[in-house]
Design a protein around this motif. Structure first.
Motif, PDB file in Angstrom:
ATOM      1  N   TYR A   1      59.598  58.888  48.471  1.00  0.00           N
ATOM      2  CA  TYR A   1      58.975  60.142  48.904  1.00  0.00           C
ATOM      3  C   TYR A   1      60.020  61.200  49.243  1.00  0.00           C
ATOM      4  O   TYR A   1      59.771  62.404  49.103  1.00  0.00           O
ATOM      5  N   ALA A   2      61.206  60.755  49.668  1.00  0.00           N
ATOM      6  CA  ALA A   2      62.268  61.700  50.044  1.00  0.00           C
ATOM      7  C   ALA A   2      62.715  62.550  48.857  1.00  0.00           C
ATOM      8  O   ALA A   2      63.238  63.650  49.036  1.00  0.00           O
ATOM      9  N   GLU A   3      62.493  62.047  47.630  1.00  0.00           N
ATOM     10  CA  GLU A   3      62.865  62.794  46.425  1.00  0.00           C
ATOM     11  C   GLU A   3      61.632  63.154  45.596  1.00  0.00           C
ATOM     12  O   GLU A   3      61.685  63.238  44.372  1.00  0.00           O
ATOM     13  N   ARG A   4      60.539  63.401  46.281  1.00  0.00           N
ATOM     14  CA  ARG A   4      59.262  63.624  45.599  1.00  0.00           C
ATOM     15  C   ARG A   4      59.278  64.827  44.667  1.00  0.00           C
ATOM     16  O   ARG A   4      58.541  64.846  43.678  1.00  0.00           O
ATOM     17  N   GLU A   5      60.116  65.821  44.943  1.00  0.00           N
ATOM     18  CA  GLU A   5      60.123  67.033  44.112  1.00  0.00           C
ATOM     19  C   GLU A   5      60.561  66.765  42.679  1.00  0.00           C
ATOM     20  O   GLU A   5      60.226  67.535  41.769  1.00  0.00           O
ATOM     21  N   ARG A   6      61.307  65.704  42.482  1.00  0.00           N
ATOM     22  CA  ARG A   6      61.830  65.467  41.120  1.00  0.00           C
ATOM     23  C   ARG A   6      60.834  64.751  40.215  1.00  0.00           C
ATOM     24  O   ARG A   6      61.069  64.634  39.006  1.00  0.00           O
ATOM     25  N   TYR A   7      59.725  64.296  40.786  1.00  0.00           N
ATOM     26  CA  TYR A   7      58.756  63.556  39.975  1.00  0.00           C
ATOM     27  C   TYR A   7      57.714  64.502  39.384  1.00  0.00           C
ATOM     28  O   TYR A   7      57.083  65.281  40.096  1.00  0.00           O
ATOM     29  N   THR A   8      57.573  64.422  38.074  1.00  0.00           N
ATOM     30  CA  THR A   8      56.551  65.223  37.386  1.00  0.00           C
ATOM     31  C   THR A   8      55.459  64.348  36.788  1.00  0.00           C
ATOM     32  O   THR A   8      54.481  64.861  36.254  1.00  0.00           O
ATOM     33  N   ASP A   9      55.641  63.042  36.893  1.00  0.00           N
ATOM     34  CA  ASP A   9      54.673  62.108  36.334  1.00  0.00           C
ATOM     35  C   ASP A   9      54.366  61.032  37.369  1.00  0.00           C
ATOM     36  O   ASP A   9      55.288  60.452  37.961  1.00  0.00           O
ATOM     37  N   VAL A  10      53.106  60.769  37.595  1.00  0.00           N
ATOM     38  CA  VAL A  10      52.696  59.774  38.589  1.00  0.00           C
ATOM     39  C   VAL A  10      53.314  58.414  38.303  1.00  0.00           C
ATOM     40  O   VAL A  10      53.783  57.717  39.207  1.00  0.00           O
ATOM     41  N   ARG A  11      53.356  58.033  37.038  1.00  0.00           N
ATOM     42  CA  ARG A  11      53.842  56.700  36.692  1.00  0.00           C
ATOM     43  C   ARG A  11      55.309  56.519  37.041  1.00  0.00           C
ATOM     44  O   ARG A  11      55.740  55.435  37.435  1.00  0.00           O
ATOM     45  N   GLU A  12      56.099  57.575  36.898  1.00  0.00           N
ATOM     46  CA  GLU A  12      57.518  57.497  37.274  1.00  0.00           C
ATOM     47  C   GLU A  12      57.655  57.220  38.764  1.00  0.00           C
ATOM     48  O   GLU A  12      58.499  56.416  39.189  1.00  0.00           O
ATOM     49  N   TYR A  13      56.840  57.890  39.545  1.00  0.00           N
ATOM     50  CA  TYR A  13      56.882  57.683  40.998  1.00  0.00           C
ATOM     51  C   TYR A  13      56.450  56.266  41.358  1.00  0.00           C
ATOM     52  O   TYR A  13      57.101  55.579  42.166  1.00  0.00           O
ATOM     53  N   LEU A  14      55.376  55.798  40.751  1.00  0.00           N
ATOM     54  CA  LEU A  14      54.877  54.453  41.048  1.00  0.00           C
ATOM     55  C   LEU A  14      55.892  53.381  40.664  1.00  0.00           C
ATOM     56  O   LEU A  14      56.024  52.362  41.348  1.00  0.00           O
TER      57      LEU A  14
END
Length: 272
Positions: A198-211
């Motif tokens: 979550y600390a780097e949430r700005e860099r995620y543009t796709d939900v799957r990458e975050y998951l």
């Protein structure tokens, strides 16, 4: 029983208003401060009132004496606050380990987003995203509770004490302060954290990458109706109206999904 009160905190705040021992203050700014002191004279010794009313406290011969008064109030208040913290740590050690963690932390600058009262229970739900603890959301349920006073939205200061019948917590909240005191027999505590990603949430543009970057051994939750609801982040799918985990709707966008997910960082939801 308590040191913390509207009166003690307000006097400390007033003492800080014009405490400029270096003396290098813009005249216009100091004029505004003196005007503010005039509205707060009830907290200031009477010997300074005339100079405050005349607007020459800063330039007159009482300035040094006034600074000493400020120093004394500030120092005494700081000593009391340190004592409150030490007592709080000792009391939190009597609690179950995880509940003790909450009271060992600071709840300063938490946002009280919900208060629920039922019979002799009072539940506070705090959003700690702007606070000074790693816990993101905290739920405190006080049992055998009797409360007095009012709560505002912003959790500012508190004091925890032990009494013959259990414990008592005093909270100053809001601006201006509201004072609230609750006496209780026991407290159940639940809390969740933000995942490390979550600390780097700005860099995620796709939900799957975050998951994919979420630690698979942790348990994950969303907050619904101020309750922590478990979700399976390995089973999130996109449908016509957004992302779901089973029947639980998480949001339409990557940002919304990321913002809804919390974790337990290998700790179960806990109680005292």
């Amino acid at each position: 029983m308590f040191y913390l009160s509207l009166e003690t905190q307000h006097q400390s705040d007033v003492a800080h208003m014009a405490y400029f021992p270096e003396g290098d203050v813009e005249p216009d700014f100091m004029k505004e401060i003196i005007q503010e002191l005039a509205r707060e004279k009830q907290w200031i010794p009477a010997r300074f009132h005339e100079a405050i009313d005349l607007g020459n406290l800063h330039s007159g011969n009482q300035w040094g004496e006034y600074l000493k008064w400020c120093e004394g109030v500030i120092a005494a208040h700081q000593t009391k606050r340190e004592s409150i913290y030490k007592k709080r740590v000792l009391l939190s050690a009597k609690f179950e380990q995880h509940a003790g963690e909450v009271f060992n932390d600071s709840l300063h600058d938490g946002e009280i987003v919900q208060v629920v009262r039922a019979d002799d229970e009072v539940t506070l739900f705090l959003d700690m995203s702007g606070g000074f603890t790693s816990k993101a959301m905290i739920q405190l349920t006080f049992k055998g509770a009797v409360e007095t006073g009012e709560l505002a939205r912003d959790y500012v200061y508190d004091e925890l004490v032990e009494i013959g019948s259990g414990y008592a917590l005093r909270v100053l909240s809001g601006h201006p302060y509201e004072q609230w005191t609750i006496v209780f027999q026991e407290v159940e505590v639940r809390f969740v954290f933000r995942p490390k990603a979550y600390a780097e949430r700005e860099r995620y543009t796709d939900v799957r990458e975050y998951l994919q970057d979420l630690t698979p051994t942790l348990n994950y939750f969303i907050v619904e109706n101020h309750e922590f609801v478990a979700v399976d982040v390995q089973n999130i799918e996109q449908r016509a109206d957004g992302f779901y985990s089973d029947t639980k709707w998480l949001g339409k966008t990557t940002e919304q999904v990321i913002d809804r997910i919390y974790s337990d960082t290998r700790r179960p939801l806990c109680s005292l």
